[in-house]
Design an enzyme around this catalytic site. Structure first.
Site, PDB file in Angstrom:
ATOM      1  N   ARG A  15       1.033  -1.061  -0.259  1.00 17.25           N
ATOM      2  CA  ARG A  15       0.337   0.325  -0.127  1.00 17.25           C
ATOM      3  C   ARG A  15       0.604   0.824   0.181  1.00 17.25           C
ATOM      4  O   ARG A  15       2.232   0.927   0.608  1.00 17.25           O
ATOM      5  CB  ARG A  15      -1.150  -0.429   1.021  1.00 17.25           C
ATOM      6  CG  ARG A  15      -2.452  -0.766   1.144  1.00 17.25           C
ATOM      7  CD  ARG A  15      -3.026  -0.893   2.637  1.00 17.25           C
ATOM      8  NE  ARG A  15      -1.671  -1.547   3.815  1.00 17.25           N
ATOM      9  CZ  ARG A  15      -2.115  -2.017   4.674  1.00 17.25           C
ATOM     10  NH1 ARG A  15      -3.546  -0.829   5.217  1.00 17.25           N
ATOM     11  NH2 ARG A  15      -1.532  -2.512   5.714  1.00 17.25           N
ATOM     12  N   LYS A  75       1.519   1.915   7.927  1.00 15.04           N
ATOM     13  CA  LYS A  75       2.338   1.184   8.593  1.00 15.04           C
ATOM     14  C   LYS A  75       3.161   2.012   9.824  1.00 15.04           C
ATOM     15  O   LYS A  75       4.048   2.763   9.284  1.00 15.04           O
ATOM     16  CB  LYS A  75       2.686   0.069   7.959  1.00 15.04           C
ATOM     17  CG  LYS A  75       1.739  -1.641   7.652  1.00 15.04           C
ATOM     18  CD  LYS A  75       0.139  -1.493   8.427  1.00 15.04           C
ATOM     19  CE  LYS A  75       0.704  -1.623   9.651  1.00 15.04           C
ATOM     20  NZ  LYS A  75      -0.549  -2.506  10.240  1.00 15.04           N
ATOM     21  N   TYR A  94      -0.780   5.099  10.958  1.00 14.78           N
ATOM     22  CA  TYR A  94      -1.055   3.416  11.684  1.00 14.78           C
ATOM     23  C   TYR A  94       0.110   2.659  12.842  1.00 14.78           C
ATOM     24  O   TYR A  94       0.624   2.685  12.149  1.00 14.78           O
ATOM     25  CB  TYR A  94      -1.814   1.990  10.744  1.00 14.78           C
ATOM     26  CG  TYR A  94      -3.427   1.851  10.753  1.00 14.78           C
ATOM     27  CD1 TYR A  94      -4.228   2.114  10.816  1.00 14.78           C
ATOM     28  CD2 TYR A  94      -2.889   2.160   8.828  1.00 14.78           C
ATOM     29  CE1 TYR A  94      -5.448   2.913  10.226  1.00 14.78           C
ATOM     30  CE2 TYR A  94      -3.870   2.209   8.482  1.00 14.78           C
ATOM     31  CZ  TYR A  94      -5.315   2.066   8.959  1.00 14.78           C
ATOM     32  OH  TYR A  94      -6.718   2.302   8.230  1.00 14.78           O
ATOM     33  N   HIS A  96      -0.306   1.544  15.774  1.00 12.64           N
ATOM     34  CA  HIS A  96      -0.272   0.632  16.521  1.00 12.64           C
ATOM     35  C   HIS A  96       0.442   0.194  18.092  1.00 12.64           C
ATOM     36  O   HIS A  96       1.152  -1.071  18.164  1.00 12.64           O
ATOM     37  CB  HIS A  96      -0.653  -0.782  16.131  1.00 12.64           C
ATOM     38  CG  HIS A  96      -1.379  -1.259  14.984  1.00 12.64           C
ATOM     39  ND1 HIS A  96      -2.723  -1.026  15.387  1.00 12.64           N
ATOM     40  CD2 HIS A  96      -1.504  -0.839  13.498  1.00 12.64           C
ATOM     41  CE1 HIS A  96      -4.170  -1.272  14.290  1.00 12.64           C
ATOM     42  NE2 HIS A  96      -3.107  -1.520  13.095  1.00 12.64           N
ATOM     43  N   GLU A 118      -5.426   4.519  13.678  1.00 10.51           N
ATOM     44  CA  GLU A 118      -6.585   3.798  14.559  1.00 10.51           C
ATOM     45  C   GLU A 118      -6.753   4.771  15.558  1.00 10.51           C
ATOM     46  O   GLU A 118      -8.063   3.861  16.235  1.00 10.51           O
ATOM     47  CB  GLU A 118      -6.161   2.762  14.587  1.00 10.51           C
ATOM     48  CG  GLU A 118      -4.606   2.875  15.655  1.00 10.51           C
ATOM     49  CD  GLU A 118      -3.383   2.749  15.712  1.00 10.51           C
ATOM     50  OE1 GLU A 118      -2.095   2.226  15.803  1.00 10.51           O
ATOM     51  OE2 GLU A 118      -3.261   3.728  14.542  1.00 10.51           O
ATOM     52  N   VAL A 179     -14.859  -5.479  11.939  1.00  3.52           N
ATOM     53  CA  VAL A 179     -14.627  -6.588  11.664  1.00  3.52           C
ATOM     54  C   VAL A 179     -14.637  -7.381  11.225  1.00  3.52           C
ATOM     55  O   VAL A 179     -15.371  -7.948  10.382  1.00  3.52           O
ATOM     56  CB  VAL A 179     -12.864  -7.016  11.900  1.00  3.52           C
ATOM     57  CG1 VAL A 179     -12.683  -8.227  11.454  1.00  3.52           C
ATOM     58  CG2 VAL A 179     -12.131  -5.500  12.094  1.00  3.52           C
ATOM     59  N   VAL A 267      -7.595 -11.357  13.230  1.00  2.00           N
ATOM     60  CA  VAL A 267      -7.469  -9.783  12.671  1.00  2.00           C
ATOM     61  C   VAL A 267      -7.287  -8.365  13.826  1.00  2.00           C
ATOM     62  O   VAL A 267      -6.434  -7.795  13.508  1.00  2.00           O
ATOM     63  CB  VAL A 267      -8.771  -8.962  12.486  1.00  2.00           C
ATOM     64  CG1 VAL A 267      -8.221  -7.537  11.302  1.00  2.00           C
ATOM     65  CG2 VAL A 267      -9.540 -10.382  10.887  1.00  2.00           C
ATOM     66  N   ASP A 270      -2.538  -6.937  15.386  1.00  7.15           N
ATOM     67  CA  ASP A 270      -1.865  -6.144  15.092  1.00  7.15           C
ATOM     68  C   ASP A 270      -2.087  -4.942  16.524  1.00  7.15           C
ATOM     69  O   ASP A 270      -0.902  -4.532  16.684  1.00  7.15           O
ATOM     70  CB  ASP A 270      -1.768  -5.156  14.277  1.00  7.15           C
ATOM     71  CG  ASP A 270      -3.298  -4.458  13.927  1.00  7.15           C
ATOM     72  OD1 ASP A 270      -4.313  -5.395  14.480  1.00  7.15           O
ATOM     73  OD2 ASP A 270      -3.545  -4.180  13.123  1.00  7.15           O
ATOM     74  N   ALA A 300       0.011  -9.687  10.404  1.00  2.00           N
ATOM     75  CA  ALA A 300      -0.658  -8.119  10.555  1.00  2.00           C
ATOM     76  C   ALA A 300      -1.329  -6.676  10.044  1.00  2.00           C
ATOM     77  O   ALA A 300      -1.251  -6.103  10.032  1.00  2.00           O
ATOM     78  CB  ALA A 300       1.075  -7.590  11.451  1.00  2.00           C
ATOM     79  N   ILE A 302      -3.123  -7.475   7.124  1.00  2.00           N
ATOM     80  CA  ILE A 302      -4.021  -8.458   5.609  1.00  2.00           C
ATOM     81  C   ILE A 302      -4.690  -7.641   4.908  1.00  2.00           C
ATOM     82  O   ILE A 302      -3.982  -7.978   3.794  1.00  2.00           O
ATOM     83  CB  ILE A 302      -4.855  -9.175   6.667  1.00  2.00           C
ATOM     84  CG1 ILE A 302      -4.716 -10.104   6.954  1.00  2.00           C
ATOM     85  CG2 ILE A 302      -6.714  -9.138   5.965  1.00  2.00           C
ATOM     86  CD1 ILE A 302      -5.680 -10.014   8.506  1.00  2.00           C
TER      87      ILE A 302
END
Length: 375
Positions: A15, A75, A94, A96, A118, A179, A267, A270, A300, A302
């Site tokens: 991505r 990420k 993101y 995390h 997130e 999800v 899912v 992460d 982590a 997907i």
């Protein structure tokens, strides 16, 4: 403002944080865009497309990080990128951090301002920047689960939808949020028997309404989780607590009682994972491992497997916030936008999200106190 987009370097991450259309929007508002050479190739965007929208193409990540006031990523930064961090530079991605204590500590030490997609949260509790990737991940969880149920991949040899005279697979989904809802849509579409375990009665009523009774719901408690584990051909972990580590709801003892060749897709990996036997993240190139005879899929990132769809979906959601940050600057943007303010995880060397600070066991400093009383 100078907005920079480096190429993603996480394993099998294709991505990109900004589309050419997004670059055009920023450029039209008077901002500069610097893009690492080849950053968009994995999602099907060429350097020429970015250049046509006025972006400057730079040869490497060091140059992008070195010029940018605001760095956009998909990420969390990898260790090789830590050296690029600059004091008061803004990172929008993101993060995390609840499952990445070392990164949290480095960002605080370097006084990098980190805004996590997130944890941006609207007054109604929804997570607008997590939602599109949760939709993708939920749908993909069923796709990959169906694949690994095939005997060729070590699974039980079960077709999700069954055929006339043969019952469908049992798909158990732990968590009825975005999800879980999207996983249920896909599993139902393939003809599986679907059960969602959820702790909110209001959410279960909502799920019952939207699926018109085509799924079953169960209260998420240890007894029902054990029952679900024993019945499941495919078990999907879909639990989220914004900013915090995912709670370990499915214990190792439950996994031991699952059918041999069943599949778990977590899912929530992460954010640390909601299945106790998910003890490490995997990658798209080596996505599974077997424990107690059960296939564990613990990738982590997907949505990185479908980068073009994911990139469009993500940037549709991120662009309004990017424009606010670029047009107003950090201080004004986060003061005026509560949802964006909730996305700030690190600022001036402090951890500013309570759930993150608790998860990584570092001190928490309220962002409002820093913004409004020590401006």
């Amino acid at each position: 403002m100078i907005v920079g987009v480096p190429k993603e370097i996480k394993n099998n991450e294709y991505r990109v944080a900004l589309t050419p259309a997004g670059a055009q929007m920023l450029r039209s508002a008077g901002h500069q865009i610097v893009i690492e050479q080849g950053a968009g190739e994995g999602s099907g965007f060429t350097d020429e497309e970015y250049a046509a929208e006025g972006a400057k193409i730079l040869p490497g990540a060091a140059e992008v990080w070195g010029e940018a006031d605001l760095v956009m990523k998909v990420k969390e930064p990898q260790p090789a990128e830590y050296e690029y961090f600059r004091e008061n530079q803004i990172l929008f991605t993101y993060l995390h951090l609840a499952a990445a204590g070392e990164l949290a500590a480095v960002m605080a030490d370097k006084k990098l301002t980190g805004i996590a997609y997130e944890t941006i949260q609207l007054p109604n509790g929804s997570l607008p920047l997590l939602t599109p990737m949760s939709e993708v991940a939920g749908r993909m969880a069923v796709q990959v689960g169906a694949q690994f149920l095939e005997t060729f991949h070590g699974g039980r040899g079960v077709l999700l939808g069954g055929v006339p005279g043969v019952p469908p697979a049992e798909v158990m989904i732990v968590g009825g949020g975005v999800v879980g809802t999207n996983a249920a849509k896909m599993a139902l579409g393939l003809g599986a028997h679907v059960v969602i375990l959820e702790r909110s009665l209001d959410r279960m009523r909502y799920l019952d309404d939207i699926f018109n009774g085509r799924i079953s719901t169960m209260m998420s408690n240890p007894h029902n989780l054990l029952n679900a584990a024993q019945r499941a051909d495919l078990l999907i972990g879909a639990v989220l607590i914004p900013g915090a580590r995912a709670p370990r709801l499915v214990t190792e003892e439950m996994v031991k009682q699952m059918k041999k060749g069943a599949v778990i897709v977590d899912v929530a990996v992460d954010q640390g994972g909601s299945i106790e036997t998910i003890d490490r993240s995997t990658t798209h190139s080596d996505p599974t491992y077997v424990k107690h005879g059960v296939i564990h899929y613990a990738v982590a990132n997907i949505p990185g497997a479908v980068p073009r769809t994911s990139t469009f979906a993500l940037t549709n959601a991120t662009m309004p916030y990017v424009m606010e940050l670029a047009n107003k600057g950090f201080d004004r943007a986060v003061k005026e936008n509560m949802a964006l303010r909730m996305g700030v995880n690190t600022y001036r060397g402090q951890l500013t999200h309570p759930a993150v600070a608790e998860s990584v066991q570092l001190p928490y400093t309220p962002l409002d106190h820093m913004l409004f009383y020590h401006a």
